[in-house]
Each structure stands twice: as C-alpha cells, then as structure tokens.
Enzyme design. Structure first.
Site, short mmCIF file in Angstrom:
data_model
loop_
_atom_site.label_atom_id
_atom_site.label_comp_id
_atom_site.label_asym_id
_atom_site.label_seq_id
_atom_site.Cartn_x
_atom_site.Cartn_y
_atom_site.Cartn_z
CE LYS A 203 -16.61 -1.18 3.80
NZ LYS A 203 -17.21 -2.42 3.32
NE ARG A 213 -17.77 -0.06 -3.87
CZ ARG A 213 -17.82 1.17 -3.39
NH1 ARG A 213 -17.88 2.20 -4.22
NH2 ARG A 213 -17.82 1.39 -2.08
CE LYS A 257 -12.92 -2.52 3.13
NZ LYS A 257 -14.12 -3.25 2.82
CB SER A 283 -9.39 -3.41 -4.17
OG SER A 283 -10.34 -2.39 -3.93
CE1 TYR A 322 -8.57 -8.57 -2.65
CE2 TYR A 322 -7.88 -6.48 -1.71
CZ TYR A 322 -8.87 -7.35 -2.09
OH TYR A 322 -10.20 -7.01 -1.89
#
Ligand code: PBG
Length: 333
Positions: A203, A213, A257, A283, A322
């Site tokens: 990550k 966030r 990620k 995101s 998402y």
C-alpha cells in the site's frame, strides 16, 4: 517466452482476427465478470440515509438499512463481496481510537444486519484506526510518531470485534509491521480460524486517497501525511518484501493499492508469489474518471471498463472498486 513467427508480412496479418466482433471475442485474453469485483461501500449513521460524497459523484454514504439493500443488489448482480468503510464524525474520534473496539460501532452494526439479511455475501472489513483517531492516522501517535507495536495490539482487538460481528475477511490497511501475524494468532486463539485475512500488503503513500478521506470524515482531520508507514511510490522491490512477509505471517490473499498507477507492482506480485492477488481501484481513480466524464471529456463507462480490464490483465484476481455495481450491470446486460 521466445515465440518466433515462421513468416512475416504479408502471410501474417495481425489485423485479420480483429476484423469482426465475433473474432475479437474469440481471441480476447482477459475477460471481466461480476465475480471479479469487491464493491467498496461507505457507511454512515441513521436510517434511510443516502448522502452523496461530493468528490465521488455517484458514491453515497449509506445508513445500515441502505447498505443491506446494496448487499441484496450485489447478490442479484453476482458480486461476491462488499468492502465496508465507516464515516466517523468528530464526536466518535479520539486519540486512543476507542470507537474501533466498540462491538456496536457502525461497521459491526452493518455486518450483523447484512449477514442476517444476505448471509451468502462475503463481507470485508478494513482494519486500521484512521476512521477513529482524532488526528486521522492509521495508528496511535505519540510525540508525532506513529507507534507500531502499540497499534498492532489494538488492531488485533479491532479485528476480533469485526470478526465476531460477522465479517468474513479481515483486511488490514494500516501498514504497521507485524500486524498480519499478530491478527492471525489473535483470530486463531479465539476460535476464528476460518476468518480470512486479505493484507493490504503493498500500500503506497498515495495522493489517490484524497476523496476517500472526505468520504470517511478524515479530511481536515489528518495531520501531516502517512509516509512513515505507507510505501514510497518510487519502490517496487520493497513491495515484494512487504508481500513476502505478509504471506509468511499468514495472509490468505494480498492486495496492491492503488491500482492503475501500480499495474507493474500487481504483475510482479502475481508472478513472484502466485497468490490470490487483489488490487484496490481507489477513490482518486474513481473521482478522476467520473469528473472527466461529467465534463464530457472522456467516455466514462468505456474507461471504467477499460481500467478494470487492465487491472485484471496485469494479474489481479479481483478488484476492490466503487464501480462494482455499475460495471456488473453492464456485464450482465
Ligand atoms: C485507511 C484506508 C485508506 C483507504 C482504505 N483504507 C486511506 C488511507 O490510507 O489514507 C483508501 C481507499 C480509497 O482511497 O478509496 N486505512
């Protein structure tokens, strides 16, 4: 693999199999299916609430009852699992992140409700303290330093609380050293040996997490950055060491990620370890596609499918995204 062609042009024409749709389908090397997706969902308190996340058009924070509806929809679309993340307001944040250990926190409420209504859906829990700390970091902080071992002790407790609430996959995203082994031992000692661990193994300290966030209430809260525990985007060998350690400590699957800027890492990890390997289309990746699409600058659906396919082609078994619901709908049509 050194393949040589007996003849060149004009005997060989690589355009030939591209000429018709039926033929392109036959020679396609990678395919997407709803089974490839883990649907990332943000939770919020309340009932009947669907609250848009400004920086992630199309993503809403869902109250538990709405998350149950999403789980039903995932099942009917053929999406195997959901990854849940909690929005936490200032009132539930503290220096000791104690809300992380509350067996009745938002994550646990959602897990119980979803498992009750749709038991066949897999549920993945993020393990990290950032939704619960008043400084927005993933670990406990003392004099500006993130404490590794003290944090790991808490992460074990957090994982136990989540596993007892019904989560099937514990997914530590905190990047503390040694947490996979500690969580595995903790789960096993409590009789939870069938609960899986998907490690956020490689990550990166990435600018692509910005909208997340905002989604979980950490922006404006986070002091400084996460470079003392998340990886330097410059590094690739180090990712292999991270993954190797997490496998040795008992990870069932590993994650890279973000996804799109790290396709080379996905490929190296898959080829080196042959483990179930996942990638998180985060995101910021989502927001960039949606924002450009809303401006009419790109074909958003096409680029959504292209990026998901690229992540699979790079070697990922599946993608946390998402877009899961939207992409699954297209694939099912
Ligand atoms: C935090 C966590 C983050 C994400 C998942 N878990 C953000 C961070 O490390 O700051 C990012 C998800 C996204 O950007 O979609 N432990």
């Amino acid at each position: 693999m050194a393949l040589t062609f007996p003849q060149g042009f004009p005997q060989t024409r690589l355009r030939r199999p591209r000429m018709a749709e039926w033929s392109r389908r036959l020679v396609a090397e990678t395919r997407l299916s709803p089974s490839d997706f883990i649907w990332a969902i943000v939770l919020r308190a309340g009932r009947g609430e669907r609250e848009p996340v400004a920086s992630m058009p199309g993503v809403e924070r869902l109250s538990v009852d709405e998350a149950v509806k999403a789980a039903r929809e995932a099942k009917s679309l053929g999406i195997p699992a959901l990854a849940l993340f909690p929005f936490t307001g200032k009132a539930d944040r503290s220096a000791d992140a104690k809300e992380a250990l509350n067996p009745d926190n938002l994550m646990c409420q959602a897990a119980r409700a979803i498992k009750d209504a749709v038991p066949e859906i897999g549920l993945m829990a993020d393990v990290a303290l950032d939704p619960y700390t008043d400084h927005g970091h993933d670990g406990l902080m003392k004099d500006g330093v993130i404490l590794n071992d003290e944090t790991v002790d808490m992460l074990v407790e957090q994982a136990l609380v989540e596993a007892r609430a019904g989560f099937d996959i514990i997914a530590p995203s905190d990047m503390m050293d040694g947490r996979i082994g500690a969580i595995r031992r903790g789960l096993d000692s409590e009789g939870l040996m069938d609960v899986q661990i998907m490690s956020y193994a490689a990550k990166y300290a990435s600018g692509f997490y910005g909208p997340y966030r905002d989604a979980i209430g950490s922006s404006g809260v986070l002091k400084g950055d996460k470079r003392t525990y998340q990886m330097d985007p410059a590094n690739s060998d180090e990712a292999l060491r991270e993954v190797a350690l997490d496998i040795a400590e008992g990870a069932d699957s590993v994650m890279v990620k973000p996804a799109l800027a790290y396709l080379d890492i996905i490929r190296r990890v898959k080829e080196t370890f042959a483990m179930p390997t996942f990638a998180f289309q985060v995101s910021g990746e989502y927001a960039m596609i949606m924002a450009a699409a809303q401006n009419g600058w790109i074909d958003g659906e096409r680029i959504m499918m292209e990026t998901l396919l690229s992540i699979r082609r790079a070697g990922a078994n599946g993608v946390i995204t998402y877009f899961a619901q939207k992409a699954a709908k297209i694939l099912n049509d």
